[in-house]
Design a protein around this motif. Structure first.
Motif, short mmCIF file in Angstrom:
data_model
loop_
_atom_site.label_atom_id
_atom_site.label_comp_id
_atom_site.label_asym_id
_atom_site.label_seq_id
_atom_site.Cartn_x
_atom_site.Cartn_y
_atom_site.Cartn_z
N UNK A 30 -5.27 -0.39 31.23
CA UNK A 30 -4.09 0.18 31.90
C UNK A 30 -3.81 1.61 31.44
N UNK A 31 -4.42 2.55 32.15
CA UNK A 31 -4.20 3.97 31.87
C UNK A 31 -3.10 4.55 32.76
N UNK A 32 -2.86 3.92 33.93
CA UNK A 32 -1.83 4.41 34.87
C UNK A 32 -1.97 5.92 35.14
N UNK A 33 -3.20 6.38 35.30
CA UNK A 33 -3.39 7.84 35.37
C UNK A 33 -3.04 8.45 36.73
N UNK A 34 -3.03 7.63 37.77
CA UNK A 34 -2.66 8.16 39.08
C UNK A 34 -1.60 7.28 39.72
N UNK A 35 -0.57 7.90 40.27
CA UNK A 35 0.42 7.19 41.08
C UNK A 35 0.46 7.96 42.40
N UNK A 36 -0.25 7.43 43.38
CA UNK A 36 -0.41 8.18 44.64
C UNK A 36 0.26 7.42 45.78
N UNK A 37 1.21 8.05 46.44
CA UNK A 37 1.84 7.36 47.57
C UNK A 37 0.89 7.24 48.76
N UNK A 38 1.25 6.41 49.70
CA UNK A 38 0.47 6.27 50.92
C UNK A 38 1.41 6.54 52.11
N UNK A 39 0.81 6.91 53.24
CA UNK A 39 1.66 7.19 54.40
C UNK A 39 1.29 6.29 55.57
N UNK A 40 2.26 6.10 56.43
CA UNK A 40 1.99 5.58 57.77
C UNK A 40 2.09 6.82 58.66
N UNK A 41 0.96 7.25 59.18
CA UNK A 41 0.89 8.52 59.90
C UNK A 41 0.55 8.35 61.37
N UNK A 42 1.14 9.22 62.19
CA UNK A 42 0.80 9.28 63.61
C UNK A 42 0.20 10.65 63.88
N UNK A 43 -0.70 10.75 64.83
CA UNK A 43 -1.26 12.06 65.15
C UNK A 43 -0.15 12.93 65.74
N UNK A 44 -0.12 14.18 65.33
CA UNK A 44 0.94 15.09 65.79
C UNK A 44 0.95 15.15 67.32
N UNK A 45 -0.25 15.14 67.92
CA UNK A 45 -0.33 15.25 69.38
C UNK A 45 0.34 14.05 70.06
N UNK A 46 0.03 12.85 69.57
CA UNK A 46 0.64 11.65 70.17
C UNK A 46 2.15 11.63 69.94
N UNK A 47 2.53 12.07 68.75
CA UNK A 47 3.96 12.08 68.41
C UNK A 47 4.73 13.03 69.33
N UNK A 48 4.18 14.22 69.52
CA UNK A 48 4.87 15.21 70.34
C UNK A 48 4.97 14.80 71.80
N UNK A 49 4.12 13.87 72.21
CA UNK A 49 4.15 13.42 73.61
C UNK A 49 5.27 12.41 73.86
N UNK A 50 5.92 11.95 72.81
CA UNK A 50 6.97 10.92 72.98
C UNK A 50 8.32 11.55 73.31
#
Ligand code: BDP
Length: 322
Positions: free
Chosen positions: A223-243
């Motif tokens: 147990x070094x706990x050397x990285x704490x990296x978040x994760x995302x739920x991502x949408x493509x900018x193009x698809x997002x902008x079309x909404x």
């Protein structure tokens, strides 16, 4: 006569090629069904499909390709959404590399506090400009080293180990500072590489160490706990902008709700995974002196800042949240 006409119409329908419409969204996920992230994504898909005109489908288990490829595909709108770790995002969107600096967050709580506040916006803006809109931040715990040779207690124990890392030069540098040899490799190839001895170990959180079966072939988890990296739920900018705005609000709310689910499931799964690998014979050891590992990372920060002088303020913004 009537029968023929119906048969004819049916044949035409059957022969019609499947045409994806702007409403059809395909999503990438690396984890198997039942994993906290997968359950949360299923919830997201179900909610969006019920509440909007969109028709989402998520593909679990990395069947749509490796993570670096999938990130590119969402950026190019070849896939509409994905659930990504921020680690492999750094080579594409340099600002996000700050999240992959070893020991940048002092705890998972620190990471949540930063990402859910103004600091999260810094990354969201950088990503949006590069084709990805992060709708919500998922948890990924902290990452530690595991290998088939020996428990790691001090940095000297890493010396000479061949360790798999995610696709990012920062992680290669991180392992090099400890005297190990890092190989960036796709997640799906790690089990076989451990088994055949191509690599001695890797690094990850308990749930991924367990779900992949890596504990079967690399039984020392330190147990070094050397990285704490978040994760995302991502949408493509193009698809997002079309909404339209109403749909955007509903999709965003569904994503945020899915993150609440994911974080709850995550906390439970960490304990379950730890119990499971221990029961299977994996040796999990505490590392008393984590500072010794942290101190070795000074050159990683120095070269990172030399190459990205403008990102010093982002590092400071994260530190100020703690
Ligand atoms: C897991 C992440 C996943 C990464 C994987 C890896 O959730 O996104 O692909 O680690 O090490 O913890 O590649």
């Amino acid at each position: 006569m009537k029968f023929t006409r119906i048969a004819c119409a049916a044949a035409i329908v059957a022969a019609a090629p499947f045409v994806a419409t702007a409403q059809d969204w395909r999503g990438w996920n690396i984890h198997p069904e039942g994993y906290p992230n997968s359950v949360a994504l299923d919830q997201f898909v179900e909610t969006v499909n019920a509440e909007t005109d969109l028709n989402l489908q998520v593909f679990h288990g990395g069947v749509l390709g490796s993570q670096p490829d999938a990130i590119e595909q969402v950026r190019n709108n070849a896939l509409e959404f994905g659930q990504f770790n921020m680690g492999p995002m750094g080579p594409i969107i340099p600002t996000t590399n700050v999240l992959s600096l070893p020991f940048i967050f002092s705890s998972v709580d620190h990471m949540h506090k930063a990402m859910d506040g103004d600091v999260g916006e810094i990354f969201a803006e950088a990503m949006e400009a590069e084709g990805l809109v992060p709708l919500a931040w998922y948890d990924s715990g902290s990452r530690s080293f595991y290998n088939s040779k020996r428990p790691i207690v001090t940095p000297a124990d890493v010396e000479g180990l061949k360790l798999r890392v995610m696709n990012n030069d920062l992680f290669v540098d991180m392992v090099a500072q400890l005297g190990g040899n890092a190989t960036p490799m796709a997640f799906g190839e790690v089990y076989q590489s451990l088994k055949t001895g191509v690599i001695d170990g890797a690094e990850n959180n308990y749930p991924s160490y367990e779900s992949t079966g890596h504990f079967e072939v690399a039984g020392f988890y330190s147990i070094t706990d050397h990285l704490i990296i978040p994760e995302c739920l991502c949408v493509s900018t193009e698809s997002w902008n079309a909404l339209d705005d109403d749909t955007k609000a509903k999709v965003m709310a569904a994503a945020r709700a899915s993150a609440v689910t994911q974080r709850e499931l995550w906390a439970a799964r960490e304990q379950e995974s730890l119990d499971k690998v221990r029961a299977a014979g994996a040796q999990v050891n505490e590392v008393e002196n984590k500072v010794a590992f942290q101190e070795r990372m000074a050159p990683v920060y120095e070269s990172f800042l030399a190459a990205n002088p403008d990102l010093g303020v982002v590092i400071e913004a994260i530190q100020a949240v703690n």
